[in-house]
Design a protein around this motif. Structure first.
Motif, PDB file in Angstrom:
ATOM      1  N   GLU A  28       0.636  -1.223   0.105  1.00  0.00           N
ATOM      2  CA  GLU A  28      -0.046  -0.052  -0.025  1.00  0.00           C
ATOM      3  C   GLU A  28       0.902   1.368  -0.056  1.00  0.00           C
ATOM      4  O   GLU A  28       0.486   2.342  -0.123  1.00  0.00           O
ATOM      5  CB  GLU A  28      -0.867   0.031   1.207  1.00  0.00           C
ATOM      6  CG  GLU A  28      -1.996  -1.327   1.206  1.00  0.00           C
ATOM      7  CD  GLU A  28      -2.844  -0.982   2.605  1.00  0.00           C
ATOM      8  OE1 GLU A  28      -2.447  -0.660   3.521  1.00  0.00           O
ATOM      9  OE2 GLU A  28      -3.963  -1.715   2.238  1.00  0.00           O
ATOM     10  N   ALA A  29       1.958   1.165   0.300  1.00  0.00           N
ATOM     11  CA  ALA A  29       2.907   2.443   0.387  1.00  0.00           C
ATOM     12  C   ALA A  29       2.780   3.123  -0.908  1.00  0.00           C
ATOM     13  O   ALA A  29       3.098   4.364  -0.899  1.00  0.00           O
ATOM     14  CB  ALA A  29       4.566   1.950   0.417  1.00  0.00           C
ATOM     15  N   GLY A  30       3.000   2.537  -2.248  1.00  0.00           N
ATOM     16  CA  GLY A  30       2.696   3.391  -3.401  1.00  0.00           C
ATOM     17  C   GLY A  30       1.600   4.030  -3.655  1.00  0.00           C
ATOM     18  O   GLY A  30       1.327   5.032  -4.647  1.00  0.00           O
ATOM     19  N   TYR A  31       0.471   3.795  -2.990  1.00  0.00           N
ATOM     20  CA  TYR A  31      -0.767   4.100  -3.074  1.00  0.00           C
ATOM     21  C   TYR A  31      -1.325   5.280  -1.998  1.00  0.00           C
ATOM     22  O   TYR A  31      -2.436   5.889  -2.320  1.00  0.00           O
ATOM     23  CB  TYR A  31      -1.571   3.009  -3.013  1.00  0.00           C
ATOM     24  CG  TYR A  31      -1.691   2.195  -4.410  1.00  0.00           C
ATOM     25  CD1 TYR A  31      -2.103   2.322  -5.583  1.00  0.00           C
ATOM     26  CD2 TYR A  31      -0.854   0.873  -4.407  1.00  0.00           C
ATOM     27  CE1 TYR A  31      -1.828   1.462  -6.642  1.00  0.00           C
ATOM     28  CE2 TYR A  31      -0.498   0.183  -5.251  1.00  0.00           C
ATOM     29  CZ  TYR A  31      -1.204   0.450  -6.705  1.00  0.00           C
ATOM     30  OH  TYR A  31      -0.978  -0.258  -7.523  1.00  0.00           O
ATOM     31  N   ALA A  32      -0.681   5.457  -0.811  1.00  0.00           N
ATOM     32  CA  ALA A  32      -1.240   6.121   0.321  1.00  0.00           C
ATOM     33  C   ALA A  32      -0.886   7.468   0.104  1.00  0.00           C
ATOM     34  O   ALA A  32       0.326   7.618  -0.425  1.00  0.00           O
ATOM     35  CB  ALA A  32      -0.726   5.526   1.484  1.00  0.00           C
ATOM     36  N   GLY A  33      -1.431   8.408   0.347  1.00  0.00           N
ATOM     37  CA  GLY A  33      -1.427   9.837   0.238  1.00  0.00           C
ATOM     38  C   GLY A  33      -1.409  10.554  -0.831  1.00  0.00           C
ATOM     39  O   GLY A  33      -1.591  10.090  -2.145  1.00  0.00           O
ATOM     40  N   ASP A  35       0.951  12.686  -2.146  1.00  0.00           N
ATOM     41  CA  ASP A  35       2.148  12.671  -2.933  1.00  0.00           C
ATOM     42  C   ASP A  35       2.757  11.507  -3.243  1.00  0.00           C
ATOM     43  O   ASP A  35       3.614  11.451  -3.587  1.00  0.00           O
ATOM     44  CB  ASP A  35       3.147  13.482  -1.782  1.00  0.00           C
ATOM     45  CG  ASP A  35       4.148  13.920  -2.499  1.00  0.00           C
ATOM     46  OD1 ASP A  35       4.059  14.600  -3.620  1.00  0.00           O
ATOM     47  OD2 ASP A  35       5.218  14.119  -1.935  1.00  0.00           O
ATOM     48  N   SER A  36       1.847  10.357  -3.376  1.00  0.00           N
ATOM     49  CA  SER A  36       2.284   9.126  -3.765  1.00  0.00           C
ATOM     50  C   SER A  36       2.352   9.007  -5.217  1.00  0.00           C
ATOM     51  O   SER A  36       1.914   9.947  -6.143  1.00  0.00           O
ATOM     52  CB  SER A  36       1.274   7.991  -3.491  1.00  0.00           C
ATOM     53  OG  SER A  36       0.257   8.146  -4.150  1.00  0.00           O
ATOM     54  N   ALA A  37       3.295   8.113  -5.824  1.00  0.00           N
ATOM     55  CA  ALA A  37       3.521   7.816  -7.139  1.00  0.00           C
ATOM     56  C   ALA A  37       2.276   7.611  -7.924  1.00  0.00           C
ATOM     57  O   ALA A  37       2.136   7.949  -8.949  1.00  0.00           O
ATOM     58  CB  ALA A  37       4.445   6.805  -7.281  1.00  0.00           C
ATOM     59  N   GLN A  39      -0.868   8.552  -7.238  1.00  0.00           N
ATOM     60  CA  GLN A  39      -1.746   9.823  -7.440  1.00  0.00           C
ATOM     61  C   GLN A  39      -0.874  10.583  -8.349  1.00  0.00           C
ATOM     62  O   GLN A  39      -1.846  11.418  -9.211  1.00  0.00           O
ATOM     63  CB  GLN A  39      -1.708  10.698  -6.146  1.00  0.00           C
ATOM     64  CG  GLN A  39      -2.439  10.033  -4.913  1.00  0.00           C
ATOM     65  CD  GLN A  39      -3.931   9.670  -5.560  1.00  0.00           C
ATOM     66  OE1 GLN A  39      -4.429  10.493  -6.099  1.00  0.00           O
ATOM     67  NE2 GLN A  39      -4.744   8.561  -5.069  1.00  0.00           N
ATOM     68  N   LYS A  40       0.317  10.777  -8.556  1.00  0.00           N
ATOM     69  CA  LYS A  40       0.969  11.560  -9.478  1.00  0.00           C
ATOM     70  C   LYS A  40       0.818  11.088 -11.044  1.00  0.00           C
ATOM     71  O   LYS A  40       0.324  11.628 -11.774  1.00  0.00           O
ATOM     72  CB  LYS A  40       2.597  11.657  -9.190  1.00  0.00           C
ATOM     73  CG  LYS A  40       2.836  12.374  -7.970  1.00  0.00           C
ATOM     74  CD  LYS A  40       4.507  12.225  -7.601  1.00  0.00           C
ATOM     75  CE  LYS A  40       4.788  13.158  -6.544  1.00  0.00           C
ATOM     76  NZ  LYS A  40       6.410  12.838  -6.150  1.00  0.00           N
TER      77      LYS A  40
END
Length: 100
Positions: A28-33, A35-37, A39-40
């Motif tokens: 889930e690290a790449g999807y949370a927040g 500023d995540s990759a 979301q970019k």
């Protein structure tokens, strides 16, 4: 003699709690927040779709060429880059049962 503990090889449900927490967190690290990759990339894809939609709208506003618009005009054909020379087959005399 050597004795094995009372475990039968099965893990109790309490032992499994937290076993996959690190795995789930890393997935889930790449999807949370914000500023995540993920979301970019999602924002970049939305921008790209918007630009494509604008290009489509400009093409649509110019109109489309229909067949009736070009049917009466002079037709042009593509020119061949190389001229093909067909080799002529040598004329053989007809033989009667291979004798003459």
């Amino acid at each position: 003699s050597f004795q094995v503990g009372s475990r039968t090889g099965r893990l109790a449900s309490t032992e499994l709690n937290g076993l996959f927490d690190g795995f789930i967190k890393s997935m889930e690290a790449g999807y949370a927040g914000e500023d995540s990759a993920f979301q970019k990339q999602k924002a970049a894809d939305a921008k790209k779709r918007e630009e494509q939609r604008k290009r489509f709208e400009t093409r649509k506003s110019r109109g489309y060429t229909e067949l009736k618009d070009v049917a009466g005009k002079q037709k042009s054909f593509s020119k061949l880059k190389y001229e093909e020379e067909e080799p002529e087959a040598p004329q053989s005399e007809k033989k009667f049962f291979g004798l003459f």
